[in-house]
Design an enzyme around this catalytic site. Sequence first.
Site, mmCIF file in Angstrom:
data_model
loop_
_atom_site.group_PDB
_atom_site.id
_atom_site.type_symbol
_atom_site.label_atom_id
_atom_site.label_comp_id
_atom_site.label_asym_id
_atom_site.label_seq_id
_atom_site.Cartn_x
_atom_site.Cartn_y
_atom_site.Cartn_z
ATOM 1 N N GLN A 101 0.845 -1.202 0.000
ATOM 2 C CA GLN A 101 0.000 0.000 0.000
ATOM 3 C C GLN A 101 0.877 1.247 0.000
ATOM 4 O OE1 GLN A 101 -2.746 0.394 3.312
ATOM 5 N NE2 GLN A 101 -3.818 2.104 2.354
ATOM 6 N N HIS A 107 -8.458 2.070 -0.568
ATOM 7 C CA HIS A 107 -8.946 2.084 -1.942
ATOM 8 C C HIS A 107 -8.954 0.679 -2.509
ATOM 9 C CE1 HIS A 107 -4.584 2.729 -1.908
ATOM 10 N NE2 HIS A 107 -4.539 2.048 -3.042
HETATM 11 P P1 5GP Z 1 -1.518 1.241 -3.606
HETATM 12 O O1 5GP Z 1 -0.145 0.751 -3.925
HETATM 13 O O2 5GP Z 1 -1.529 2.214 -2.459
HETATM 14 O O3 5GP Z 1 -2.523 0.129 -3.434
HETATM 15 O O4 5GP Z 1 -2.016 1.999 -4.904
HETATM 16 C C1 5GP Z 1 -1.955 3.374 -5.065
HETATM 17 C C2 5GP Z 1 -2.320 3.664 -6.495
HETATM 18 O O5 5GP Z 1 -2.602 5.052 -6.592
HETATM 19 C C3 5GP Z 1 -1.230 3.342 -7.499
HETATM 20 O O6 5GP Z 1 -1.703 2.416 -8.459
HETATM 21 C C4 5GP Z 1 -0.891 4.703 -8.117
HETATM 22 O O7 5GP Z 1 -0.611 4.626 -9.500
HETATM 23 C C5 5GP Z 1 -2.133 5.516 -7.831
HETATM 24 N N1 5GP Z 1 -1.906 6.947 -7.662
HETATM 25 C C6 5GP Z 1 -0.929 7.539 -6.916
HETATM 26 N N2 5GP Z 1 -1.038 8.873 -6.969
HETATM 27 C C7 5GP Z 1 -2.116 9.139 -7.762
HETATM 28 C C8 5GP Z 1 -2.725 10.346 -8.185
HETATM 29 O O8 5GP Z 1 -2.318 11.467 -7.852
HETATM 30 N N3 5GP Z 1 -3.811 10.240 -8.990
HETATM 31 C C9 5GP Z 1 -4.305 9.018 -9.397
HETATM 32 N N4 5GP Z 1 -5.368 9.035 -10.201
HETATM 33 N N5 5GP Z 1 -3.749 7.864 -9.007
HETATM 34 C C10 5GP Z 1 -2.667 7.914 -8.196
#
Ligand code: 5GP
Length: 119
Positions: A101, A107
């Site tokens: 994460q 999310h």
């Molecule tokens: P995690 O690794 O926390 O499960 O996923 C975070 C996701 O958020 C990643 O796939 C990354 O590409 C996306 N993400 C990070 N910053 C932003 C942003 O500013 N806008 C959008 N639309 N996605 C983001």
Amino acid sequence: MNGVNAMPAPDCIFCKIVNGELPAEKVYEDDRIIAFKDISPKAKIHILAVPRQHITSLATLQPDNSALISHLMMQLSKIAREQGLPEGFRTVINTGPAGGQLVNHLHAHILGGSKLTVM
Ligand code: 5GP
Ligand code: ZN
């Protein structure tokens, strides 16, 4: 709302998207959740569905978050269908640093649009 998950977190990217301080390509919104395109897609279609309320992760869920989380889960297939994924999709929820994460606002990833490998 409860003490742990009640307030927007000041440096949280997804709280800023929810509040309109940062842009995002929104594909769905209602009074409790929003969904928008991932900025760095890992599949042909890659959507993030997030509660408007700042909840850090599955690990910080409180009993009074259950209706909200249920609502989030209930909308995922509808959002996927609307994004052209009637045949199926993958959902991923990463939790904590060891779970990959990167954004500490709960999310669900919705991934699809091409055949995904079997896990
Ligand atoms: P995690 O690794 O926390 O499960 O996923 C975070 C996701 O958020 C990643 O796939 C990354 O590409 C996306 N993400 C990070 N910053 C932003 C942003 O500013 N806008 C959008 N639309 N996605 C983001
Ligand atoms: Zn947040």
